[in-house]
Design an enzyme around this catalytic site. Structure first.
Site, PDB file in Angstrom:
ATOM      1  N   PHE A  96       0.823  -1.210   0.000  1.00 46.55           N
ATOM      2  CA  PHE A  96       0.000   0.000   0.000  1.00 46.55           C
ATOM      3  C   PHE A  96       0.867   1.274   0.000  1.00 46.55           C
ATOM      4  CE2 PHE A  96      -1.751   2.890   3.425  1.00 46.55           C
ATOM      5  CZ  PHE A  96      -2.354   3.761   2.530  1.00 46.55           C
ATOM      6  N   TYR A 116       4.989  -8.469  15.358  1.00 40.35           N
ATOM      7  CA  TYR A 116       5.171  -7.217  14.610  1.00 40.35           C
ATOM      8  C   TYR A 116       5.954  -6.211  15.464  1.00 40.35           C
ATOM      9  CZ  TYR A 116       3.760  -3.114  11.792  1.00 40.35           C
ATOM     10  OH  TYR A 116       3.740  -1.977  11.003  1.00 40.35           O
ATOM     11  N   ASN A 167      19.589  -8.200   5.908  1.00 41.19           N
ATOM     12  CA  ASN A 167      19.985  -8.345   4.496  1.00 41.19           C
ATOM     13  C   ASN A 167      19.974  -7.014   3.753  1.00 41.19           C
ATOM     14  OD1 ASN A 167      20.413 -11.103   4.695  1.00 41.19           O
ATOM     15  ND2 ASN A 167      18.279 -11.608   4.215  1.00 41.19           N
ATOM     16  N   LYS A 208       9.863  -4.974  14.876  1.00 38.29           N
ATOM     17  CA  LYS A 208      10.150  -3.580  14.517  1.00 38.29           C
ATOM     18  C   LYS A 208      11.089  -2.937  15.545  1.00 38.29           C
ATOM     19  CE  LYS A 208       7.581  -2.894  10.760  1.00 38.29           C
ATOM     20  NZ  LYS A 208       8.120  -2.435   9.478  1.00 38.29           N
TER      21      LYS A 208
HETATM   22  P1  NAD Z   1       1.524  -3.697   2.995  1.00 39.89           P
HETATM   23  O1  NAD Z   1       1.314  -5.040   3.595  1.00 39.89           O
HETATM   24  O2  NAD Z   1       0.500  -3.156   2.084  1.00 39.89           O
HETATM   25  O3  NAD Z   1       2.922  -3.664   2.231  1.00 39.89           O
HETATM   26  C1  NAD Z   1       4.056  -4.387   2.633  1.00 39.89           C
HETATM   27  C2  NAD Z   1       4.725  -4.914   1.374  1.00 39.89           C
HETATM   28  O4  NAD Z   1       5.909  -5.628   1.746  1.00 39.89           O
HETATM   29  C3  NAD Z   1       3.865  -5.903   0.611  1.00 39.89           C
HETATM   30  O5  NAD Z   1       3.880  -5.586  -0.762  1.00 39.89           O
HETATM   31  C4  NAD Z   1       4.501  -7.252   0.875  1.00 39.89           C
HETATM   32  O6  NAD Z   1       4.279  -8.182  -0.158  1.00 39.89           O
HETATM   33  C5  NAD Z   1       5.950  -6.869   1.034  1.00 39.89           C
HETATM   34  N1  NAD Z   1       6.725  -7.817   1.868  1.00 39.89           N
HETATM   35  C6  NAD Z   1       6.438  -8.256   3.103  1.00 39.89           C
HETATM   36  N2  NAD Z   1       7.395  -9.093   3.527  1.00 39.89           N
HETATM   37  C7  NAD Z   1       8.307  -9.179   2.534  1.00 39.89           C
HETATM   38  C8  NAD Z   1       9.525  -9.871   2.366  1.00 39.89           C
HETATM   39  N3  NAD Z   1      10.008 -10.679   3.313  1.00 39.89           N
HETATM   40  N4  NAD Z   1      10.224  -9.708   1.216  1.00 39.89           N
HETATM   41  C9  NAD Z   1       9.765  -8.892   0.229  1.00 39.89           C
HETATM   42  N5  NAD Z   1       8.607  -8.219   0.320  1.00 39.89           N
HETATM   43  C10 NAD Z   1       7.891  -8.363   1.453  1.00 39.89           C
HETATM   44  O7  NAD Z   1       1.793  -2.697   4.204  1.00 39.89           O
HETATM   45  P2  NAD Z   1       1.904  -1.115   4.207  1.00 39.89           P
HETATM   46  O8  NAD Z   1       0.759  -0.582   4.946  1.00 39.89           O
HETATM   47  O9  NAD Z   1       2.191  -0.595   2.858  1.00 39.89           O
HETATM   48  O10 NAD Z   1       3.197  -0.916   5.133  1.00 39.89           O
HETATM   49  C11 NAD Z   1       4.476  -0.692   4.579  1.00 39.89           C
HETATM   50  C12 NAD Z   1       5.487  -0.519   5.694  1.00 39.89           C
HETATM   51  O11 NAD Z   1       5.138   0.590   6.509  1.00 39.89           O
HETATM   52  C13 NAD Z   1       5.589  -1.732   6.611  1.00 39.89           C
HETATM   53  O12 NAD Z   1       6.934  -1.960   6.952  1.00 39.89           O
HETATM   54  C14 NAD Z   1       4.811  -1.309   7.841  1.00 39.89           C
HETATM   55  O13 NAD Z   1       5.287  -1.934   9.001  1.00 39.89           O
HETATM   56  C15 NAD Z   1       5.045   0.188   7.866  1.00 39.89           C
HETATM   57  N6  NAD Z   1       3.919   0.886   8.524  1.00 39.89           N
HETATM   58  C16 NAD Z   1       2.699   0.997   7.903  1.00 39.89           C
HETATM   59  C17 NAD Z   1       1.652   1.628   8.575  1.00 39.89           C
HETATM   60  C18 NAD Z   1       0.293   1.824   7.929  1.00 39.89           C
HETATM   61  O14 NAD Z   1      -0.605   2.379   8.562  1.00 39.89           O
HETATM   62  N7  NAD Z   1       0.070   1.427   6.704  1.00 39.89           N
HETATM   63  C19 NAD Z   1       1.844   2.122   9.865  1.00 39.89           C
HETATM   64  C20 NAD Z   1       3.083   1.952  10.463  1.00 39.89           C
HETATM   65  C21 NAD Z   1       4.131   1.345   9.782  1.00 39.89           C
END
Ligand code: NAD
Ligand code: UDP
Length: 416
Positions: free
Chosen positions: A16, A149, A103, A153
């Site tokens: 996202f 999670y 990594n 983090k």
């Molecule tokens: P999301 O799940 O939509 O996107 C995460 C992406 O990472 C996905 O496309 C998934 O396929 C990919 N992914 C996960 N594990 C993987 C791996 N081992 N290797 C390669 N790709 C991998 O989540 P998001 O909401 O877009 O969040 C993105 C980042 O922002 C995350 O790290 C999340 O912890 C952080 N975050 C998001 C929010 C929020 O409200 N959306 C809040 C706090 C932190």
């Protein structure tokens, strides 16, 4: 002075936030390499970027080492992020935050590239300090259902600052608070897609607990801007990025019911274990350091989103755009703007209005044509036929007059 364009890796770029970040970085002329395993993301999210010659996609799980060279920056967003996702995949989440971060850090070390870690407000757990400042250490249950999670983090942050201290790597840490916007997966279980979809389908809105827990939601464009500013700074310690407009989940449910004009009721379900009761970022540091603050108001985006009935966000949720519903929301909004000169409107909001106008104009005309073709013994039609018909049929004038009427009404709307 021309800015030097960079090659930038975005891990988790098909998620996202990731796809919006890729889009923004490309729009600034950079080359972007998106690395994703699609564990929670989707190819659909990057479909619109695949034709851009500066965009490359690499399918890879970052929990195993990856080979890449010749890049300047890496944004590490790869991790499941929605509670529903990480409850289902706790080990994958822990590995993404540990092996995955190791990594990607090693890759940056080998390339002398700057590393940005997408951390989270979850490092504060169920906070005892409110709003949360970067100096707060948090209140996290290390063995609860959210620990996969939260602890991954927290570990990731520790790893990042120690790569910075020991190897002098250029690193950044963004503590991201709840973010929302288009292209969230409609089934990812987070509260905004859940409530919107339930409201649109007329199903009960599932409020967990008494709905007294609070969150503050940041629009994705604002967040992406903050991430880029942080990368461009030279600050290696955690920085909160989020919106400070805070409300309870009950208030959120009511807002969404009201804005959609839905007849949905609320259904109260048990509060998940360790669900934080309040969350609101102190963003003084980001304001001072990055001159950043979120610009977008929650109500404006939400109202705009409802108006964009044809937008991808709702694809599959409402099969046929509901004209009546679109018109009602639109009239409500037009009325509001007539009587409120001072309302500030975001670009998105204006675009939404334009889209609904085009949509309404098209449907009004289609309706006219439908009546007309029905009278003339034609029952099936589509847009091309409609266009041809404008030229062919003697009733053309009637249709033109109608276009004229709509266009002149359009001009009389103040904000147009
Ligand atoms: P999301 O799940 O939509 O996107 C995460 C992406 O990472 C996905 O496309 C998934 O396929 C990919 N992914 C996960 N594990 C993987 C791996 N081992 N290797 C390669 N790709 C991998 O989540 P998001 O909401 O877009 O969040 C993105 C980042 O922002 C995350 O790290 C999340 O912890 C952080 N975050 C998001 C929010 C929020 O409200 N959306 C809040 C706090 C932190
Ligand atoms: N929530 C809710 N109903 C839902 C989904 C979530 O009441 O259908 C609540 C959830 O308990 C939490 C808040 O909404 O208090 C935000 O949840 P989300 O999963 O969006 O993100 P979180 O902040 O928990 O990571």
């Amino acid at each position: 002075m021309a800015t030097e364009l960079k090659t930038i890796v975005v891990t988790g770029g098909a998620g996202f936030i990731g796809n919006h970040l890729c889009e923004k970085l490309l729009s600034k002329g950079n080359k972007v390499i998106c690395v994703d395993s699609f564990i929670t993301g989707s190819k659909r999210n990057i479909q619109h970027l695949l034709t851009n010659k500066n965009f490359e996609y690499m399918g890879h799980d970052i929990t195993t080492p990856l080979k890449l060279s010749g890049f300047d920056e890496l944004y590490n967003l790869a991790s499941p992020a929605s509670p529903v996702d990480y409850y289902k995949k706790p080990i994958e989440t822990l590995f993404a935050g540990s092996f995955g971060v190791k990594n990607t850090l090693d890759l940056c070390k080998a390339n002398n590239a700057t590393f940005l870690q997408a951390s989270t407000s979850e490092v504060y757990g169920d906070p005892k300090e409110h709003p949360q400042k970067e100096t707060y250490f948090g209140n996290v249950n290390p063995i609860g259902p959210r620990a996969c999670y939260d602890e991954s983090k927290r570990f990731a942050e520790a790893l990042v600052v120690n790569y910075m201290r020991q190897y002098k790597l250029k690193t950044r840490i963004a503590r991201i608070f709840n973010t929302y916007g288009s292209r969230m997966r409609k089934d990812d279980g987070r509260v905004i897609p859940n409530f919107i979809i339930q409201a649109l389908k007329g199903k009960p809105l599932t409020v967990y607990g008494k709905g007294e827990q609070t969150r503050s939601f940041c629009y994705v464009d604002d967040l992406v801007e903050g991430l880029i500013l942080l990368m461009d700074s030279d600050y290696p310690m955690p920085v909160n990025l989020g919106n400070q407009e805070e409300f309870t989940m009950l208030e959120l449910a009511d807002k969404i019911i009201e804005m959609t004009g839905s007849k949905s009721k609320k259904e109260f379900l048990p509060l998940p274990q360790d669900d934080p009761l309040q969350r609101n970022p102190d963003i003084s540091l980001a304001k001072k350091l990055l001159k950043w603050r979120p610009k977008t108001k929650f109500d404006e985006v939400l109202e705009g989103a409802f108006l964009r009935v044809n937008e991808r966000y709702f694809q599959g949720v409402i099969e046929q755009p509901n004209l009546q519903w679109g018109q009602d929301s639109f009239r409500k909004l037009a009325h509001y703007n007539f009587h409120n000169d001072t309302v500030t409107v975001s670009t998105l909001f204006q675009k939404a209005r334009r889209e609904i106008l085009d949509y309404l104009m098209y449907h009004e005309l289609l309706h006219k044509y439908h009546q007309f073709s029905h009278r003339n013994g034609r029952s099936s039609f589509h847009t091309r036929e409609f266009r041809k018909a404008e030229e062919r049929y003697p009733k053309q004038k009637e249709i033109e007059r109608e276009i004229g009427n709509i266009a002149s009404r359009r001009k009389s709307w103040k904000w147009w």
